[in-house]
Scaffold this motif. Structure first.
Motif, short mmCIF file in Angstrom:
data_model
loop_
_atom_site.label_atom_id
_atom_site.label_comp_id
_atom_site.label_asym_id
_atom_site.label_seq_id
_atom_site.Cartn_x
_atom_site.Cartn_y
_atom_site.Cartn_z
N PHE A 14 0.85 -1.19 0.00
CA PHE A 14 0.00 0.00 0.00
C PHE A 14 0.88 1.25 0.00
CE2 PHE A 14 -2.15 3.22 2.76
CZ PHE A 14 -3.03 3.69 1.80
N GLY A 15 1.92 1.25 0.84
CA GLY A 15 2.84 2.38 0.89
C GLY A 15 3.50 2.64 -0.45
N VAL A 16 3.85 1.59 -1.16
CA VAL A 16 4.48 1.72 -2.48
C VAL A 16 3.51 2.40 -3.46
CG1 VAL A 16 5.38 0.43 -4.47
CG2 VAL A 16 6.11 -0.16 -2.15
N ILE A 17 2.25 2.02 -3.42
CA ILE A 17 1.25 2.63 -4.32
C ILE A 17 1.09 4.11 -3.99
CG2 ILE A 17 -1.22 2.69 -4.84
CD1 ILE A 17 -1.15 -0.40 -4.68
N VAL A 18 1.03 4.45 -2.71
CA VAL A 18 0.92 5.86 -2.31
C VAL A 18 2.14 6.63 -2.81
CG1 VAL A 18 0.88 7.45 -0.34
CG2 VAL A 18 -0.55 5.39 -0.31
N ALA A 19 3.33 6.08 -2.60
CA ALA A 19 4.56 6.74 -3.04
C ALA A 19 4.60 6.87 -4.56
CB ALA A 19 5.78 5.97 -2.54
N ASP A 20 4.16 5.85 -5.27
CA ASP A 20 4.13 5.92 -6.74
C ASP A 20 3.23 7.07 -7.20
OD1 ASP A 20 5.86 3.78 -6.99
OD2 ASP A 20 4.29 2.34 -7.56
N TYR A 21 2.10 7.26 -6.54
CA TYR A 21 1.15 8.29 -6.95
C TYR A 21 1.63 9.70 -6.57
CZ TYR A 21 -3.07 10.98 -7.66
OH TYR A 21 -3.96 11.93 -8.09
N PHE A 22 2.08 9.86 -5.33
CA PHE A 22 2.42 11.19 -4.84
C PHE A 22 3.90 11.57 -5.01
CE2 PHE A 22 -1.51 10.42 -2.50
CZ PHE A 22 -2.15 11.64 -2.62
N GLY A 23 4.76 10.57 -5.20
CA GLY A 23 6.18 10.86 -5.30
C GLY A 23 6.85 11.07 -3.96
N HIS A 24 6.17 10.69 -2.87
CA HIS A 24 6.71 10.81 -1.52
C HIS A 24 6.35 9.55 -0.74
CE1 HIS A 24 7.69 15.06 -2.03
NE2 HIS A 24 6.52 15.18 -2.63
N VAL A 25 7.26 9.10 0.09
CA VAL A 25 7.05 7.88 0.88
C VAL A 25 6.12 8.17 2.06
CG1 VAL A 25 8.22 6.20 2.37
CG2 VAL A 25 9.31 6.96 0.24
N PRO A 26 5.10 7.34 2.25
CA PRO A 26 4.25 7.49 3.43
C PRO A 26 4.89 6.78 4.63
CG PRO A 26 3.40 5.74 2.08
CD PRO A 26 4.59 6.31 1.34
N TYR A 27 4.38 7.10 5.81
CA TYR A 27 4.93 6.55 7.04
C TYR A 27 3.86 5.85 7.87
CZ TYR A 27 8.89 9.48 5.94
OH TYR A 27 9.96 10.04 5.31
N HIS A 28 4.22 4.74 8.45
CA HIS A 28 3.42 4.07 9.47
C HIS A 28 3.78 4.76 10.78
CE1 HIS A 28 2.66 0.04 11.77
NE2 HIS A 28 1.80 0.97 12.10
N VAL A 29 2.79 5.31 11.47
CA VAL A 29 3.02 6.05 12.71
C VAL A 29 2.00 5.58 13.76
CG1 VAL A 29 3.87 8.06 11.44
CG2 VAL A 29 1.47 7.97 12.09
N GLY A 30 2.14 6.09 14.96
CA GLY A 30 1.12 5.87 15.98
C GLY A 30 1.27 4.60 16.79
N SER A 31 0.21 4.30 17.51
CA SER A 31 0.23 3.24 18.53
C SER A 31 0.49 1.85 17.97
CB SER A 31 -1.08 3.24 19.32
OG SER A 31 -2.17 2.93 18.46
N SER A 32 0.11 1.59 16.72
CA SER A 32 0.29 0.24 16.18
C SER A 32 1.77 -0.09 15.92
CB SER A 32 -0.53 0.03 14.92
OG SER A 32 -0.14 0.94 13.91
N LEU A 33 2.63 0.90 16.05
CA LEU A 33 4.07 0.64 15.93
C LEU A 33 4.63 -0.05 17.17
CD1 LEU A 33 5.57 3.88 14.33
CD2 LEU A 33 5.60 1.57 13.38
N ASP A 34 4.04 0.24 18.33
CA ASP A 34 4.68 -0.24 19.56
C ASP A 34 3.75 -0.75 20.65
OD1 ASP A 34 3.59 2.14 20.50
OD2 ASP A 34 5.50 3.17 20.61
N ARG A 35 2.44 -0.84 20.38
CA ARG A 35 1.52 -1.34 21.40
C ARG A 35 0.69 -2.49 20.86
NH1 ARG A 35 -1.35 4.02 22.97
NH2 ARG A 35 -3.11 2.65 22.65
N LYS A 36 0.33 -3.39 21.74
CA LYS A 36 -0.51 -4.52 21.34
C LYS A 36 -1.98 -4.16 21.30
CE LYS A 36 2.65 -8.08 22.83
NZ LYS A 36 2.85 -9.34 23.48
N ASP A 37 -2.37 -3.08 21.98
CA ASP A 37 -3.78 -2.72 22.07
C ASP A 37 -4.15 -1.57 21.12
OD1 ASP A 37 -2.36 -0.77 23.43
OD2 ASP A 37 -3.86 -0.52 24.99
N TRP A 38 -3.54 -1.53 19.94
CA TRP A 38 -3.83 -0.46 18.99
C TRP A 38 -5.24 -0.60 18.42
CZ3 TRP A 38 -4.64 -2.54 14.14
CH2 TRP A 38 -4.07 -3.77 13.87
N ARG A 39 -5.80 0.52 18.02
CA ARG A 39 -7.17 0.58 17.51
C ARG A 39 -7.19 0.62 15.98
NH1 ARG A 39 -9.97 6.14 17.68
NH2 ARG A 39 -7.86 6.35 17.11
N ASP A 40 -6.23 1.35 15.41
CA ASP A 40 -6.13 1.45 13.96
C ASP A 40 -4.67 1.60 13.56
OD1 ASP A 40 -5.57 4.09 14.63
OD2 ASP A 40 -7.48 4.85 13.93
#
Length: 116
Positions: A14-40
């Motif tokens: 998904f990130g590759v498709i976003v980068a292909d379209y916009f020309g910039h790399v997107p980032y995964h951020v937020g609670s799902s990077l480091d917590r087990k109880d993430w919501r999204d």
């Protein structure tokens, strides 16, 4: 993020498709990077201020108040959800806005391939 290997691979795709379209790399951020109880799963596309302004206007504009930004945000969020099976929260932010308000860790969604 403890989503298992297939979801993680799809998130990168998904990130590759976003980068292909916009020309910039997107980032995964937020609670799902480091917590087990993430919501999204938060995915942020951070555009240079000038580019954000050219596409959407004021650098602090939000998809909640701008119909053009809302449309593209919803389209990519839906694509991400369909591709990954994850509850993707996709947002586009200007660099100034993102850096001022959200200084937390960012994991680039890039695909690394080996030459055969």
């Amino acid at each position: 993020m403890s989503t298992g290997m297939p979801a993680g691979i799809w998130l990168t795709k998904f990130g590759v498709i976003v980068a292909d379209y916009f020309g910039h790399v997107p980032y995964h951020v937020g609670s799902s990077l480091d917590r087990k109880d993430w919501r999204d799963v938060d995915v942020r596309l951070i555009l240079p201020d000038e580019e954000f302004t050219e596409r959407f206007g004021d650098i602090f504009r939000s998809s909640e108040t701008d119909p053009k930004l809302a449309a593209i945000t919803l389209a990519f969020a839906t694509l991400g959800q369909q591709m990954t099976g994850l509850p993707i929260d996709f947002q586009i932010q200007s660099a100034s806005h993102a850096n001022e308000r959200y200084p937390g860790p960012r994991s680039a969604l890039i695909e690394i391939t080996q030459e055969p």
